[in-house]
Design an enzyme around this catalytic site. Structure first.
Site, mmCIF file in Angstrom:
data_model
loop_
_atom_site.group_PDB
_atom_site.id
_atom_site.type_symbol
_atom_site.label_atom_id
_atom_site.label_comp_id
_atom_site.label_asym_id
_atom_site.label_seq_id
_atom_site.Cartn_x
_atom_site.Cartn_y
_atom_site.Cartn_z
ATOM 1 N N HIS A 269 -53.648 -12.859 -32.830
ATOM 2 C CA HIS A 269 -54.953 -12.908 -33.502
ATOM 3 C C HIS A 269 -54.772 -12.987 -35.016
ATOM 4 O O HIS A 269 -55.297 -13.862 -35.684
ATOM 5 C CB HIS A 269 -55.770 -11.675 -33.139
ATOM 6 C CG HIS A 269 -56.995 -11.517 -33.966
ATOM 7 N ND1 HIS A 269 -58.087 -12.336 -33.820
ATOM 8 C CD2 HIS A 269 -57.298 -10.677 -34.984
ATOM 9 C CE1 HIS A 269 -59.012 -12.000 -34.705
ATOM 10 N NE2 HIS A 269 -58.549 -10.997 -35.428
ATOM 11 N N ARG B 73 -55.631 -19.877 -28.432
ATOM 12 C CA ARG B 73 -54.851 -19.366 -29.553
ATOM 13 C C ARG B 73 -53.452 -19.070 -29.040
ATOM 14 O O ARG B 73 -53.249 -18.090 -28.323
ATOM 15 C CB ARG B 73 -55.545 -18.119 -30.111
ATOM 16 C CG ARG B 73 -54.662 -17.198 -30.904
ATOM 17 C CD ARG B 73 -55.394 -16.165 -31.717
ATOM 18 N NE ARG B 73 -56.121 -15.150 -30.975
ATOM 19 C CZ ARG B 73 -55.595 -14.155 -30.271
ATOM 20 N NH1 ARG B 73 -54.285 -14.036 -30.173
ATOM 21 N NH2 ARG B 73 -56.366 -13.279 -29.654
ATOM 22 N N TYR C 157 -51.808 -7.541 -24.358
ATOM 23 C CA TYR C 157 -52.995 -7.791 -23.540
ATOM 24 C C TYR C 157 -53.005 -9.123 -22.778
ATOM 25 O O TYR C 157 -53.931 -9.380 -22.031
ATOM 26 C CB TYR C 157 -54.265 -7.669 -24.395
ATOM 27 C CG TYR C 157 -54.279 -8.504 -25.658
ATOM 28 C CD1 TYR C 157 -54.594 -9.856 -25.623
ATOM 29 C CD2 TYR C 157 -53.971 -7.943 -26.894
ATOM 30 C CE1 TYR C 157 -54.608 -10.628 -26.775
ATOM 31 C CE2 TYR C 157 -53.972 -8.711 -28.056
ATOM 32 C CZ TYR C 157 -54.299 -10.050 -27.989
ATOM 33 O OH TYR C 157 -54.299 -10.808 -29.133
HETATM 34 C C1 LIG Z 1 -69.225 -8.482 -37.530
HETATM 35 C C2 LIG Z 1 -67.761 -8.328 -37.314
HETATM 36 N N1 LIG Z 1 -67.333 -7.443 -36.404
HETATM 37 C C3 LIG Z 1 -66.004 -7.263 -36.192
HETATM 38 C C4 LIG Z 1 -65.067 -7.987 -36.880
HETATM 39 C C5 LIG Z 1 -63.565 -7.783 -36.654
HETATM 40 N N2 LIG Z 1 -62.988 -8.992 -36.029
HETATM 41 C C6 LIG Z 1 -62.339 -9.917 -36.744
HETATM 42 S S1 LIG Z 1 -61.911 -11.241 -35.811
HETATM 43 C C7 LIG Z 1 -62.577 -10.581 -34.429
HETATM 44 C C8 LIG Z 1 -62.533 -11.353 -33.149
HETATM 45 C C9 LIG Z 1 -63.174 -12.691 -33.287
HETATM 46 O O1 LIG Z 1 -63.112 -13.379 -32.085
HETATM 47 P P1 LIG Z 1 -63.615 -14.878 -31.986
HETATM 48 O O2 LIG Z 1 -65.001 -14.974 -32.474
HETATM 49 O O3 LIG Z 1 -63.348 -15.325 -30.596
HETATM 50 O O4 LIG Z 1 -62.705 -15.669 -33.025
HETATM 51 P P2 LIG Z 1 -61.120 -15.831 -32.988
HETATM 52 O O5 LIG Z 1 -60.533 -14.640 -33.650
HETATM 53 O O6 LIG Z 1 -60.696 -15.956 -31.572
HETATM 54 O O7 LIG Z 1 -60.865 -17.075 -33.768
HETATM 55 C C10 LIG Z 1 -63.116 -9.331 -34.695
HETATM 56 C C11 LIG Z 1 -63.749 -8.460 -33.701
HETATM 57 C C12 LIG Z 1 -65.557 -8.885 -37.839
HETATM 58 N N3 LIG Z 1 -64.731 -9.633 -38.580
HETATM 59 N N4 LIG Z 1 -66.895 -9.041 -38.022
#
Ligand SMILES: Cc1ncc(C[n+]2csc(CCOP(=O)(O)OP(=O)(O)O)c2C)c(N)n1
Ligand SMILES: Cc1ncc(C[n+]2csc(CCOP(=O)(O)OP(=O)(O)O)c2C)c(N)n1
Ligand SMILES: [Mg+2]
Ligand SMILES: [Mg+2]
Lengths: 325, 361, 325, 361
Positions: free
Chosen positions: D262, D258, D271
């Site tokens: 985020h 990415r 970070y």
């Molecule tokens: C069950 C749940 N817990 C927490 C969140 C908050 N949250 C949104 S995105 C994210 C990180 C996701 O990381 P990843 O799976 O690597 O996807 P990326 O954002 O890198 O595309 C979090 C913790 C959520 N959306 N759903």
């Protein structure tokens, strides 16, 4: 004395309590290095090390279930769920274990822990970031549920929650996180769990609210005295076990009750309070105890959210309606 | 390292005692002192007898729903035998014999299945977590217990049990992953008894074996003959040491079999055939271990018979005591909801007492 | 016509509907080969094949989340959660998806499906096998919640649930599974979701119950007429969206309301009904609308369960108390 | 079989185009017609431009919280390009370019990030599930969609996206296991962009890579250079075919990055350091793919510049249109809760309308 927002008060309290009690560990998604997406845990890892404040894997069952195990083995976990809408994958651990461990083992193993989570709407957020889910905790025997509406109460209630022998769900009205400031003492303060706070005395009608709607209710009742309506405003602060006496005494005086909450109406928290008032103050009622609440719908995305969010005008209108009954 | 030697991806099964009770490879025999060997055997036997009796009591309408352990005694006793006193045991719900090895009294365990929460109230120093009914959720507790052990610098591990069915659950995944990434001292024993109620192992997962699930967490896994107490002991001993050395968890799949019904509410004849049962009866961990101990001159047939009688009487005596415990007092069902009874609950309790009095009860 | 229990009526209905509609699939833990731990799905796999009725892995999120995907892609899943106390690991899927898919996609994707689960106490079971969790579903917008108390209603409501365009939580009072029999027509019958049933007409007090407590309430009111108390007994049948009109009309006539439920009192379903009555019939109330409910504790294991289970005597005593108000 | 050749346990990474856009091994190049190649590139480029613009709109206070895709265009477009029209796409939330390849309009996608549920209402025949915010929960939906496809005998598969963070979640485990054991036609692409908000990949799991998690489900897994559109296309194509052949799911880990924050609420400078960013900027999938297409004479620099301009204008025009859509009408926030509005909701709505009128609104 320092001037704090709800958010900075929470952060300060965590510093204060961790300093005092070695057994406190603080973790959750993004909680460690960057200090949480709202920065409520900012600086804790830098100060107390990775062991005491860390980023968990993205797994709410592990966060809450892990905390239960830690609590059994002598730690005091204060975990963060990133948004209350993401507590569901950890709900099994909350209901089937955290709430029951003491009873299940007849007092042998207890799980003193705090589960913090920002909650509530009005911040123009994505789906699942705006829910008010207090009913889902308050209806579970064994849990305590706390919602502050001021920096002072945030500090005092979080301190009490951390020192409580039972699991406490600590819901933070994120709409108020940085909304206003208060001068707070630098030393430890405690606000008793289970005690409501009467923000304004009045004889005509009792309004009960919590979290961000306390602030909306304050706006709503401004000027009402000039119109001859004297509102008694109660900030409930603890949703379970809640302060029945405070509400009942107030309603015995005013004869009228309005409960305002953002949670959806049906089977919501207002229903409990209204039923309680029927039990405790039926003969004093001069108008139907009433709730002004979220509609029974999924809270809309930002472009429709204004239909859902309760305004001071709505509160005022309901108050007048009840006064005219 | 056993986990290196017995790579689950190569479908190797770690065994020390074969089905007949003969040593497969002398080099693999773990060092266990005679006293421990006998304690292991006795606990397995007590488990077996107490289990048989519990089923009888239930059939007589005296015991409530009960989850038998028959056939799984080695898979649960040997792991606990490999622990130290200060280690934690985190059971699922089918570990009566394992819990007894850890120090839980049969009385408590009977009391639990008799329908009384006091049955989960063990002595604090035993370090046994309560029976956990929501499948696999205890894996997360164990991960937390282990994290805390490491946090405090205590040289202790957590041992958690989970079933084959439990490995399909999200809680299993999250707990193992959490423990692995935090390098917490955890030992995970899957009692793969081939069935989750009526659902066979093959319907749970396409993985060739459950031990190979370890790879997803970057931890060692090993497939063990779960009816071989020596192999189970050795595997857990090594896993425990690794955990204390900061290597994090190990996943141990114990191949075993539930010889009895899932619970007393279950009728296994509906879903499994006699041939399978016969196959596994021939692999009974108790027969095998007994043979080994007799060969080692630690036990005689006569002593064994005496023990069986003794355990029979002990079970009967214990259960009669449990039956005398009667009903749970009213206050007890309220008093442990919170540390202090909230006003509202006090009122519910006193109102109810008033009602009972008014009805002359 | 055939004589059926609630359990056999459910089984028959599944046969009937699967015969009629190819898109119905029935799965869950132990649901396939042996036909479920209560045998509610017995014979379906043998009749309709493994594709249409199968044993799922032990994973409630996969069961419910999988069903959502199937529903989106044209199937009609009727899944079983083995006991309602084990729905928690699948609750995330129910709340954040099943209840919201229609709204989230503005009607593009819908998830017509039925989640069956036995619920309630009084069967001397292990922990987590005795809960009454209807509030946790009823308070979620987008779900329908149904609880039959007779074989006829079990058949009629399950048929309606299966044919409903929205997700329906179908809670089965397991204490009544085999408790009594009724003659049922062999053809399809439907009972409308959202309609209560008045089991007995009366002028003095309205009693609302559902599930197994309907039967206890029936026992409770037997003979009360001789004592001059004429009870109107309503079997709610649908908990959400529930039949406000039926209750409100009754209370307007009787002036008194007793809601009886096994779910715990605080923030429980009775609170909703009492609040509704305050809104709809305040001026008709002659006594405080009251709830007789489970205590706010974890439902005890069998040796203490009798303290928790509501008896006909308790119901009768409450009725008299309210009549004396 | 690619999944055999590139065993994740041996840490092999499947790559066809190297970082500079040169073919690594001619034999590995998948057959893709020119039109498709160009469509892939164009969609990636449109994704990139629309993404950059979305960030700008957000900074100008015109767009709400938005989750950028910059750097992940190949990892999401190529998998969708390998699908047939009747296949299903089950997104997480960071797949704007992938969704556009499947046929979703930029207008819908902007509308979504603008805060309007209509942004999840795609044409039915596109077979796109809505954006799913609860991490990993969509994996179970995809398993169900795939099961239904097989059930109906339709020759269609489901493709689901999940993040590296998502692989820690119980929902990931349950969904993959369910699809594997039911041998449902599912293709799982992990967009491993190295971060879950501020949590690095190493804090998620001790597994050496995420593709190796496939072993726990008894399915093939493969580690792919996620910034290489040809490799991603080939891997998904093979997985799709396997799925249709009744082999069940494949787990594909796309190694990507990415490049942006985020979401627009995030500040990645807190970070992660610049060096990491530089490292990955050099591996930009668009630069690489463009070089390949230019070498192949399918594109010129001039055409590319023209496209960029075109997409820039298109994004602006589209967003302006979205901005005109304004607020969601009151009825809409009620009308989709159930198929038919229950009486109680009708009343809530009409009471509210009465209130609004009384306030002169
Ligand atoms: C069950 C749940 N817990 C927490 C969140 C908050 N949250 C949104 S995105 C994210 C990180 C996701 O990381 P990843 O799976 O690597 O996807 P990326 O954002 O890198 O595309 C979090 C913790 C959520 N959306 N759903
Ligand atoms: C979350 C959850 N779902 C369902 C159940 C009901 N249930 C009790 S035991 C069991 C099967 C467990 O199988 P396994 O994990 O193999 O353990 P075993 O019974 O063989 O010891 C099920 C489905 C439960 N207790 N918890
Ligand atoms: Mg099993
Ligand atoms: Mg990521």
């Amino acid at each position: 004395m320092a001037v704090e927002t709800i958010l900075s008060a929470i952060n300060k309290t965590l510093f204060e309590q961790m300093e005092k009690d070695d057994s406190i560990v603080v973790f959750g998604e993004d909680v460690g290095f960057e200090g949480g997406v709202f920065r409520a845990t900012k600086g804790l890892q830098q100060k107390f090390g990775k062991k005491r404040s860390f980023d968990s894997p993205l797994a709410e069952s592990a966060i809450i279930g892990g905390a239960i195990g830690m609590a059994v083995n002598g730690l005091k976990p204060v975990v963060e769920i990133q948004f209350s809408g993401f507590m569901f994958p950890g709900y099994n651990q909350i209901v089937t274990h955290a709430a029951r461990y003491r009873n299940r083992t007849r007092g042998l193993h207890t799980v003193p822990m705090v589960i913090r989570m920002p909650y509530g709407g009005g911040i123009r957020a994505l789906e699942h970031h705006s829910e008010s889910l207090e009913t889902l905790f308050a209806s579970i025997p064994g849990l305590k549920v706390v919602i502050p509406s001021t920096p002072y109460d945030a500090k005092g209630l979080l301190t009490s929650a951390i020192q409580d022998p039972d699991p406490v769900i600590f819901m933070e009205p994120k709409r108020l996180y940085r909304a206003f400031k208060q001068e707070l003492p630098d030393k430890e303060i405690k606000v008793q769990i289970g005690k409501a706070k009467t923000l304004k005395k009045g004889d005509d009608i009792t309004v009960v609210a919590w979290g961000s709607l306390v602030r909306e209710a304050e706006k709503a009742i401004k000027g009402l005295e000039d119109e001859g309506i004297n509102v008694e405003l109660i900030d409930l602060r603890t949703i379970q076990p809640y302060d029945k006496e405070a509400i009942a005494e107030s309603v015995k005086k005013t004869g009228r009750l309005l409960v305002v909450h953002e949670a959806v109406k049906s089977f919501g928290p207002g229903a409990e309070i209204i039923s309680m008032i029927n039990e405790e103050a039926f003969l004093y009622l001069e108008a139907p105890p009433t709730r002004l609440t979220g509609f029974v719908i999924t809270i809309p995305l930002p472009k429709g959210e204004h239909h859902f969010i309760i305004t001071p005008e709505q509160i005022r209108s309901k108050i007048k309606e009840l006064m005219a009954f | 390292m056993l986990t290196k030697k017995f790579d689950p991806l190569k479908k190797k099964i770690f065994q020390v005692l074969d089905h007949e009770g003969n040593i497969v490879d002398e080099k693999l025999v773990p060092k266990i002192d005679d006293e421990t060997l006998l304690k292991m055997y006795k606990t397995m036997l007590l488990g077996r007898v107490a289990d048989t009796k519990a089923l009888q009591y239930q059939r007589q309408g005296r015991m409530l729903t009960y989850a038998p352990i028959k056939g799984q005694e080695a898979a649960q006793v040997a792991p606990v035998a490999a622990l130290e006193k200060k280690d934690w045991m985190v059971p699922a719900f089918r570990e009566m014999a394992g819990m007894m090895y850890k120090g839980a009294s049969l009385e408590k365990l009977y009391l639990y299945w008799y329908g009384n929460e006091e049955g989960n109230h063990f002595d604090e120093e035993l370090r046994i977590l309560p029976i956990s009914v929501p499948i696999a959720s205890q894996v997360n507790h164990a991960a937390g217990v282990a994290y805390a052990a490491k946090y405090k610098g205590d040289k202790e591990v957590a041992l958690v049990f989970v079933g084959d069915g439990g490995t399909s659950h999200g809680e299993f995944h999250e707990g193992l992953n959490f423990a692995a990434v935090t390098e917490s001292p955890l030992v995970v024993v899957i009692q793969n008894n081939q069935w989750a109620i009526s659902t066979p192992r093959e319907a749970q997962t396409k993985a060739q074996n459950l031990a190979s699930k370890a790879i997803g967490y970057g931890i060692p896994g090993i497939l063990v003959d779960g009816n071989d107490p020596l192999a189970m002991y050795a595997a857990v001993k090594e896993a425990r040491q690794n955990a204390l050395d900061g290597q994090g968890p190990t996943l141990i799949e114990a191949l075993t079999y539930r010889l009895g019904p899932h619970t007393t509410s279950d009728d296994p004849t509906i879903y499994r055939d006699d041939k399978e049962l016969k196959h596994w009866e021939a692999r009974d961990p108790i027969i095998r271990f007994k043979k080994y101990l007799i060969d080692k001159k630690l036990l005689t047939e006569e002593e064994d018979e005496k023990l069986q009688k003794e355990y029979n009487d002990y079970s009967n005596k214990t259960f009669k005591k449990v039956e005398k415990s009667g009903l749970v007092p009213l206050d007890d069902v309220f008093n442990y909801t919170y540390e202090t009874l909230p006003k509202d609950l006090q009122k519910q309790l006193s109102d109810y007492k008033t009602y009972l009095e008014s009805e002359g009860k």
